[in-house]
Design a protein around this motif. Structure first.
Motif, PDB file in Angstrom:
ATOM      1  N   GLN A  89       7.218  11.152 -12.387  1.00 44.15           N
ATOM      2  CA  GLN A  89       8.080   9.996 -12.166  1.00 44.15           C
ATOM      3  C   GLN A  89       8.855  10.076 -10.851  1.00 44.15           C
ATOM      4  N   LYS A  90       9.031  11.298 -10.367  1.00 42.74           N
ATOM      5  CA  LYS A  90       9.801  11.473  -9.129  1.00 42.74           C
ATOM      6  C   LYS A  90       9.070  10.948  -7.895  1.00 42.74           C
ATOM      7  N   HIS A  91       7.789  10.590  -8.044  1.00 45.91           N
ATOM      8  CA  HIS A  91       7.088  10.086  -6.849  1.00 45.91           C
ATOM      9  C   HIS A  91       7.724   8.796  -6.341  1.00 45.91           C
ATOM     10  N   THR A  92       8.379   8.045  -7.223  1.00 41.97           N
ATOM     11  CA  THR A  92       9.076   6.828  -6.783  1.00 41.97           C
ATOM     12  C   THR A  92      10.245   7.175  -5.868  1.00 41.97           C
ATOM     13  N   ILE A  93      10.980   8.212  -6.251  1.00 40.62           N
ATOM     14  CA  ILE A  93      12.134   8.637  -5.444  1.00 40.62           C
ATOM     15  C   ILE A  93      11.662   9.285  -4.145  1.00 40.62           C
ATOM     16  N   PHE A  94      10.610  10.105  -4.239  1.00 43.72           N
ATOM     17  CA  PHE A  94      10.073  10.735  -3.028  1.00 43.72           C
ATOM     18  C   PHE A  94       9.613   9.655  -2.036  1.00 43.72           C
ATOM     19  N   GLY A  95       8.944   8.632  -2.548  1.00 42.87           N
ATOM     20  CA  GLY A  95       8.464   7.551  -1.678  1.00 42.87           C
ATOM     21  C   GLY A  95       9.597   6.834  -0.993  1.00 42.87           C
ATOM     22  N   ALA A  96      10.657   6.554  -1.755  1.00 45.68           N
ATOM     23  CA  ALA A  96      11.812   5.869  -1.167  1.00 45.68           C
ATOM     24  C   ALA A  96      12.475   6.725  -0.104  1.00 45.68           C
ATOM     25  N   PRO A 118       0.799  -1.228   0.000  1.00 45.55           N
ATOM     26  CA  PRO A 118       0.000   0.000   0.000  1.00 45.55           C
ATOM     27  C   PRO A 118       0.834   1.281   0.000  1.00 45.55           C
ATOM     28  N   MET A 119       2.124   1.163   0.308  1.00 45.48           N
ATOM     29  CA  MET A 119       2.970   2.360   0.341  1.00 45.48           C
ATOM     30  C   MET A 119       3.639   2.646  -0.993  1.00 45.48           C
ATOM     31  N   HIS A 120       3.245   1.927  -2.054  1.00 49.71           N
ATOM     32  CA  HIS A 120       3.949   2.044  -3.330  1.00 49.71           C
ATOM     33  C   HIS A 120       3.901   3.465  -3.902  1.00 49.71           C
ATOM     34  N   ASP A 121       2.795   4.164  -3.705  1.00 52.78           N
ATOM     35  CA  ASP A 121       2.648   5.522  -4.270  1.00 52.78           C
ATOM     36  C   ASP A 121       2.680   6.611  -3.198  1.00 52.78           C
ATOM     37  N   ILE A 122       3.305   6.303  -2.061  1.00 48.24           N
ATOM     38  CA  ILE A 122       3.313   7.268  -0.970  1.00 48.24           C
ATOM     39  C   ILE A 122       4.039   8.560  -1.371  1.00 48.24           C
ATOM     40  N   GLY A 123       4.949   8.460  -2.353  1.00 53.36           N
ATOM     41  CA  GLY A 123       5.686   9.646  -2.807  1.00 53.36           C
ATOM     42  C   GLY A 123       4.836  10.646  -3.554  1.00 53.36           C
TER      43      GLY A 123
END
Length: 357
Positions: free
Chosen positions: A244-251, A215-220
């Motif tokens: 696309q940066k939402h992946t980096i923000f999430g991490a 469930p946290m996959h798109d937290i960014g």
């Protein structure tokens, strides 16, 4: 309390003599003129038994054996009072359970010495029994207390873990909160991911981990401007780079944690948009270089995105969505994971039907 001595003799005169001797030595006499009465009088309070051998209905050997068969008579000292002096008689008495012998007529000094020795032994045995009983009771109490403490600790850990998971789910939901059409997206995602993990043969711990972390996959997306996140039309190349940066923000949000669930969430957030052929983002990973949890989530995420309405599109039918996904086999998706998804598609649809937006 004076020691209680059970004196057994079928001759009443002998019982009176024994009673007087015992009282003069400071003991309490319990008298029985037959084996049956002796067995009826025997209880845990008896400290020693003086037992005549020659009795009519039940001789002393038989009485001794019956006493030894009882829990309250197993350890009580027995002194055989007898005129028999033969070796075989004494062996029979020992086999029946006797501890010592006194010959008739009874000598008071001998009686005092022999009884005193056996009573000390009995007293020591009783102390050991009491200590053992107290120790066993203490062990039971401590064991029960430890069990309760462990149960409380386990319950506390479950409560803490549940609170952590709920917090993370609510944080993940916050990223989806801006779009009312994705209300159950994270729930469906987690169920799809758990099902795929199970079909892949992952053990229960890993299956639960991917279910809780996905469930946290798109937290960014929390860091993506609303103008891009909720744009009803196609994104410009510049806007797409921001999205696309939402992946980096999430991490970054989930990174640097010692909590296994957060570490799994970090991996998923960073890798669920990578593609099998290396054309995905943010790192352009390919094949099995993409973490397994990311590959699992990629299949689940795309299916749910295709079958759900978004600001920029209507929901596609299940059939159209499957056709689109099949074209991505070996390019977008791990072929093995997609094949399992297609093989169990009826179960996927059952999950989808349980969590309709």
């Amino acid at each position: 309390m004076p020691h209680r001595i059970l004196a057994i003799d079928d001759e009443k005169l002998n019982l009176r003599v024994l009673s007087g001797l015992l009282r003069s030595l400071g003991y309490e006499a319990v008298l029985a003129d037959s084996g049956e009465k002796a067995l009826a009088a025997l209880d845990a309070s008896i400290d020693l038994i003086l037992l005549d051998v020659m009795m009519p209905d039940m001789d002393g050997f038989t009485v001794a054996r019956k006493i030894r068969e009882r829990p309250d008579g197993a350890d009580v000292p027995i002194i055989m009072v007898t005129a028999l002096t033969g070796k075989q008689d004494r062996l029979s008495a020992v086999e029946a359970g006797a501890n010592d012998f006194i010959a008739k007529p009874i000598d008071m000094t001998e009686l005092r010495v022999r009884m005193g020795s056996l009573l000390k032994m009995k007293q020591s045995q009783d102390q050991v029994k009491r200590y053992q009983a107290e120790l066993e009771a203490m062990v039971r109490i401590r064991t029960q207390a430890l069990r309760l403490a462990l149960e409380n600790l386990e319950e506390s850990q479950k409560t803490i873990l549940t609170a952590h998971r709920e917090t993370l789910h609510r944080l993940a939901a916050a990223a989806e909160f801006k779009d009312a059409d994705t209300a159950n997206h994270i729930t469906r995602m987690s169920r799809y991911c758990a099902a795929l993990a199970s079909w892949l043969g992952l053990h229960d711990g890993e299956t639960e981990l991917v279910e809780q972390a996905s469930p946290m996959h798109d937290i960014g997306k929390i860091g993506i401007p609303d103008s891009i996140l909720l744009k009803p039309g196609a994104l410009t190349p510049e806007e797409w780079k921001v999205m696309q940066k939402h992946t980096i923000f999430g991490a970054r949000i989930l990174g640097s944690s010692s909590f296994e669930l957060l570490r799994a969430g970090e991996i998923i957030a960073l890798s669920h948009h990578e593609k099998w052929d290396g054309s995905g983002y943010p790192s352009g990973l390919s094949g099995e270089d993409i973490p397994l949890f990311g590959r699992i989530c990629a299949v689940a995420d795309v299916f749910d995105a295709l079958t759900s309405r978004r600001p920029y599109k209507d929901a596609f039918s299940n059939e159209v969505s499957l056709d689109i996904m099949k074209t991505g086999r070996g390019s977008h998706f791990d072929p093995r994971i997609l094949d399992l998804f297609l093989e169990h598609f009826d179960e996927i649809l059952a999950i989808k039907a349980s969590y309709v937006d």
